[in-house]
Scaffold this motif. Structure first.
Motif, PDB file in Angstrom:
ATOM      1  N   PRO A 111     -87.225  14.224 -21.711  1.00 52.73           N
ATOM      2  CA  PRO A 111     -88.239  14.915 -22.499  1.00 52.73           C
ATOM      3  C   PRO A 111     -89.623  14.522 -22.002  1.00 52.73           C
ATOM      4  CG  PRO A 111     -87.322  13.110 -23.749  1.00 52.73           C
ATOM      5  CD  PRO A 111     -86.535  13.208 -22.480  1.00 52.73           C
ATOM      6  N   ARG A 112     -90.578  15.449 -22.086  1.00 54.83           N
ATOM      7  CA  ARG A 112     -91.913  15.101 -21.620  1.00 54.83           C
ATOM      8  C   ARG A 112     -92.982  15.940 -22.302  1.00 54.83           C
ATOM      9  NH1 ARG A 112     -93.681  17.926 -16.572  1.00 54.83           N
ATOM     10  NH2 ARG A 112     -92.491  19.840 -16.507  1.00 54.83           N
ATOM     11  N   ILE A 113     -94.160  15.347 -22.427  1.00 59.43           N
ATOM     12  CA  ILE A 113     -95.335  16.051 -22.899  1.00 59.43           C
ATOM     13  C   ILE A 113     -95.970  16.660 -21.653  1.00 59.43           C
ATOM     14  CG2 ILE A 113     -97.590  15.846 -24.006  1.00 59.43           C
ATOM     15  CD1 ILE A 113     -96.443  13.375 -25.495  1.00 59.43           C
ATOM     16  N   VAL A 114     -95.991  17.971 -21.584  1.00 61.74           N
ATOM     17  CA  VAL A 114     -96.515  18.656 -20.406  1.00 61.74           C
ATOM     18  C   VAL A 114     -98.040  18.739 -20.473  1.00 61.74           C
ATOM     19  CG1 VAL A 114     -96.472  20.812 -19.093  1.00 61.74           C
ATOM     20  CG2 VAL A 114     -94.387  19.986 -20.196  1.00 61.74           C
ATOM     21  N   THR A 115     -98.557  19.171 -21.619  1.00 59.14           N
ATOM     22  CA  THR A 115    -100.006  19.216 -21.814  1.00 59.14           C
ATOM     23  C   THR A 115    -100.342  18.674 -23.188  1.00 59.14           C
ATOM     24  OG1 THR A 115     -99.921  21.473 -22.666  1.00 59.14           O
ATOM     25  CG2 THR A 115    -100.405  21.226 -20.330  1.00 59.14           C
ATOM     26  N   PRO A 116    -101.392  17.963 -23.382  1.00 58.32           N
ATOM     27  CA  PRO A 116    -102.282  17.497 -22.332  1.00 58.32           C
ATOM     28  C   PRO A 116    -101.629  16.367 -21.552  1.00 58.32           C
ATOM     29  CG  PRO A 116    -102.996  16.606 -24.429  1.00 58.32           C
ATOM     30  CD  PRO A 116    -101.825  17.529 -24.714  1.00 58.32           C
ATOM     31  N   GLY A 117    -102.024  16.196 -20.322  1.00 55.48           N
ATOM     32  CA  GLY A 117    -101.482  15.122 -19.497  1.00 55.48           C
ATOM     33  C   GLY A 117    -101.938  13.764 -19.997  1.00 55.48           C
ATOM     34  N   ASP A 118    -101.141  12.745 -19.745  1.00 58.88           N
ATOM     35  CA  ASP A 118    -101.452  11.384 -20.186  1.00 58.88           C
ATOM     36  C   ASP A 118    -102.764  10.915 -19.566  1.00 58.88           C
ATOM     37  OD1 ASP A 118    -101.125   8.956 -21.450  1.00 58.88           O
ATOM     38  OD2 ASP A 118     -99.879   8.119 -19.851  1.00 58.88           O
ATOM     39  N   GLY A 119    -103.709  10.552 -20.401  1.00 54.01           N
ATOM     40  CA  GLY A 119    -104.991  10.050 -19.935  1.00 54.01           C
ATOM     41  C   GLY A 119    -105.967  11.122 -19.486  1.00 54.01           C
ATOM     42  N   ARG A 164     -97.957  20.938 -25.370  1.00 58.39           N
ATOM     43  CA  ARG A 164     -96.694  21.531 -24.907  1.00 58.39           C
ATOM     44  C   ARG A 164     -95.705  20.412 -24.599  1.00 58.39           C
ATOM     45  NH1 ARG A 164     -95.444  26.550 -21.931  1.00 58.39           N
ATOM     46  NH2 ARG A 164     -93.571  26.164 -20.717  1.00 58.39           N
ATOM     47  N   VAL A 165     -94.537  20.495 -25.229  1.00 62.51           N
ATOM     48  CA  VAL A 165     -93.473  19.507 -25.057  1.00 62.51           C
ATOM     49  C   VAL A 165     -92.245  20.230 -24.515  1.00 62.51           C
ATOM     50  CG1 VAL A 165     -91.956  17.889 -26.269  1.00 62.51           C
ATOM     51  CG2 VAL A 165     -94.348  18.106 -26.961  1.00 62.51           C
ATOM     52  N   GLU A 166     -91.596  19.626 -23.521  1.00 57.30           N
ATOM     53  CA  GLU A 166     -90.375  20.209 -22.961  1.00 57.30           C
ATOM     54  C   GLU A 166     -89.216  19.240 -23.114  1.00 57.30           C
ATOM     55  OE1 GLU A 166     -91.053  21.451 -18.931  1.00 57.30           O
ATOM     56  OE2 GLU A 166     -92.428  23.042 -19.554  1.00 57.30           O
ATOM     57  N   LEU A 167     -88.076  19.780 -23.531  1.00 58.37           N
ATOM     58  CA  LEU A 167     -86.838  19.015 -23.642  1.00 58.37           C
ATOM     59  C   LEU A 167     -85.810  19.617 -22.687  1.00 58.37           C
ATOM     60  CD1 LEU A 167     -86.406  18.839 -27.525  1.00 58.37           C
ATOM     61  CD2 LEU A 167     -87.472  17.162 -26.035  1.00 58.37           C
ATOM     62  N   PRO A 168     -85.033  18.781 -22.006  1.00 60.73           N
ATOM     63  CA  PRO A 168     -83.958  19.334 -21.179  1.00 60.73           C
ATOM     64  C   PRO A 168     -82.930  20.037 -22.070  1.00 60.73           C
ATOM     65  CG  PRO A 168     -84.305  17.010 -20.712  1.00 60.73           C
ATOM     66  CD  PRO A 168     -85.116  17.344 -21.918  1.00 60.73           C
ATOM     67  N   ALA A 169     -82.376  21.115 -21.582  1.00 59.88           N
ATOM     68  CA  ALA A 169     -81.387  21.876 -22.352  1.00 59.88           C
ATOM     69  C   ALA A 169     -80.176  21.010 -22.691  1.00 59.88           C
ATOM     70  CB  ALA A 169     -80.945  23.101 -21.567  1.00 59.88           C
ATOM     71  N   ASP A 170     -79.774  21.038 -23.956  1.00 62.47           N
ATOM     72  CA  ASP A 170     -78.555  20.383 -24.452  1.00 62.47           C
ATOM     73  C   ASP A 170     -78.520  18.868 -24.301  1.00 62.47           C
ATOM     74  OD1 ASP A 170     -77.545  22.904 -25.139  1.00 62.47           O
ATOM     75  OD2 ASP A 170     -76.750  23.180 -23.111  1.00 62.47           O
ATOM     76  N   ALA A 171     -79.639  18.226 -23.986  1.00 62.04           N
ATOM     77  CA  ALA A 171     -79.622  16.771 -23.829  1.00 62.04           C
ATOM     78  C   ALA A 171     -80.171  16.042 -25.055  1.00 62.04           C
ATOM     79  CB  ALA A 171     -80.409  16.364 -22.588  1.00 62.04           C
ATOM     80  N   TYR A 172     -80.934  16.746 -25.904  1.00 61.68           N
ATOM     81  CA  TYR A 172     -81.558  16.129 -27.068  1.00 61.68           C
ATOM     82  C   TYR A 172     -81.397  17.055 -28.260  1.00 61.68           C
ATOM     83  CZ  TYR A 172     -83.517  13.044 -23.626  1.00 61.68           C
ATOM     84  OH  TYR A 172     -83.646  12.147 -22.620  1.00 61.68           O
ATOM     85  N   ASP A 173     -81.446  16.476 -29.451  1.00 59.39           N
ATOM     86  CA  ASP A 173     -81.322  17.252 -30.678  1.00 59.39           C
ATOM     87  C   ASP A 173     -82.704  17.763 -31.076  1.00 59.39           C
ATOM     88  OD1 ASP A 173     -80.815  18.347 -33.127  1.00 59.39           O
ATOM     89  OD2 ASP A 173     -80.030  16.512 -34.026  1.00 59.39           O
ATOM     90  N   ALA A 174     -83.016  19.011 -30.742  1.00 56.54           N
ATOM     91  CA  ALA A 174     -84.336  19.578 -31.003  1.00 56.54           C
ATOM     92  C   ALA A 174     -84.689  19.567 -32.493  1.00 56.54           C
ATOM     93  CB  ALA A 174     -84.418  20.998 -30.453  1.00 56.54           C
ATOM     94  N   ALA A 175     -83.695  19.548 -33.362  1.00 57.01           N
ATOM     95  CA  ALA A 175     -83.953  19.509 -34.801  1.00 57.01           C
ATOM     96  C   ALA A 175     -84.593  18.185 -35.222  1.00 57.01           C
ATOM     97  CB  ALA A 175     -82.657  19.733 -35.575  1.00 57.01           C
ATOM     98  N   THR A 176     -84.487  17.153 -34.384  1.00 59.34           N
ATOM     99  CA  THR A 176     -85.070  15.849 -34.705  1.00 59.34           C
ATOM    100  C   THR A 176     -86.423  15.638 -34.040  1.00 59.34           C
ATOM    101  OG1 THR A 176     -84.009  14.691 -32.855  1.00 59.34           O
ATOM    102  CG2 THR A 176     -82.748  14.863 -34.914  1.00 59.34           C
ATOM    103  N   PRO A 206     -85.655  26.841 -27.495  1.00 59.89           N
ATOM    104  CA  PRO A 206     -84.929  25.597 -27.709  1.00 59.89           C
ATOM    105  C   PRO A 206     -85.349  24.464 -26.773  1.00 59.89           C
ATOM    106  CG  PRO A 206     -83.558  27.083 -26.451  1.00 59.89           C
ATOM    107  CD  PRO A 206     -84.831  27.827 -26.782  1.00 59.89           C
ATOM    108  N   THR A 207     -86.104  24.777 -25.691  1.00 66.03           N
ATOM    109  CA  THR A 207     -86.479  23.705 -24.772  1.00 66.03           C
ATOM    110  C   THR A 207     -87.980  23.517 -24.641  1.00 66.03           C
ATOM    111  OG1 THR A 207     -86.398  25.184 -22.855  1.00 66.03           O
ATOM    112  CG2 THR A 207     -84.374  23.965 -23.391  1.00 66.03           C
ATOM    113  N   VAL A 208     -88.784  24.481 -25.060  1.00 64.93           N
ATOM    114  CA  VAL A 208     -90.241  24.383 -24.967  1.00 64.93           C
ATOM    115  C   VAL A 208     -90.836  24.533 -26.365  1.00 64.93           C
ATOM    116  CG1 VAL A 208     -92.342  25.391 -24.009  1.00 64.93           C
ATOM    117  CG2 VAL A 208     -90.260  25.321 -22.628  1.00 64.93           C
ATOM    118  N   PHE A 209     -91.670  23.568 -26.742  1.00 61.57           N
ATOM    119  CA  PHE A 209     -92.302  23.545 -28.058  1.00 61.57           C
ATOM    120  C   PHE A 209     -93.806  23.416 -27.868  1.00 61.57           C
ATOM    121  CE2 PHE A 209     -88.030  22.047 -28.380  1.00 61.57           C
ATOM    122  CZ  PHE A 209     -87.547  22.628 -29.530  1.00 61.57           C
TER     123      PHE A 209
END
Length: 106
Positions: free
Chosen positions: A27-35, A46-58, A74-77
């Motif tokens: 999982p990663r925060i795409v924007t804004p970039g760190d720092g 913008r947050v991205e989660l790999p498909a089927d690797a994490y419980d998006a409901a949490t 389901p993978t981009v929030f």
């Protein structure tokens, strides 16, 4: 020559382990970039989660300790932020999601 081999034998596994922990498959925060300084009055988180690797409901995001509503899936929030609270001069964005076995904060 032997000391070079020992160094290579030590460094290669270290680099390999860093490659797995820093891979873009987590999982990663795409924007804004760190720092990265945000120079516009409004911006997107913008947050991205790999498909089927994490419980998006949490998936939980907070900005300066205040809940931040993320939409999408389901993978981009995303969340669009405008000037005003909870934005401050210095800001901290925390995102947590449950992976199989334990939560991951990034």
């Amino acid at each position: 020559m032997r000391s070079r081999l020992l160094c290579v034998a030590f460094v290669l596994p270290l680099l390999a382990s860093l490659g797995t922990t820093c891979s873009s498959s987590g999982p990663r925060i795409v924007t804004p970039g760190d720092g990265v300084a945000v120079s516009t009055p409004s911006f997107e988180v913008r947050v991205e989660l790999p498909a089927d690797a994490y419980d998006a409901a949490t998936l939980v995001a907070t900005l300066n300790g205040q809940p931040l509503a993320l939409a999408g899936g389901p993978t981009v929030f995303t969340a669009n932020l405008v000037p005003g609270p909870p934005l401050a001069e210095q800001n901290e964005l925390d995102v947590t999601v449950r992976a199989p076995g334990s939560p991951v904060t990034f």
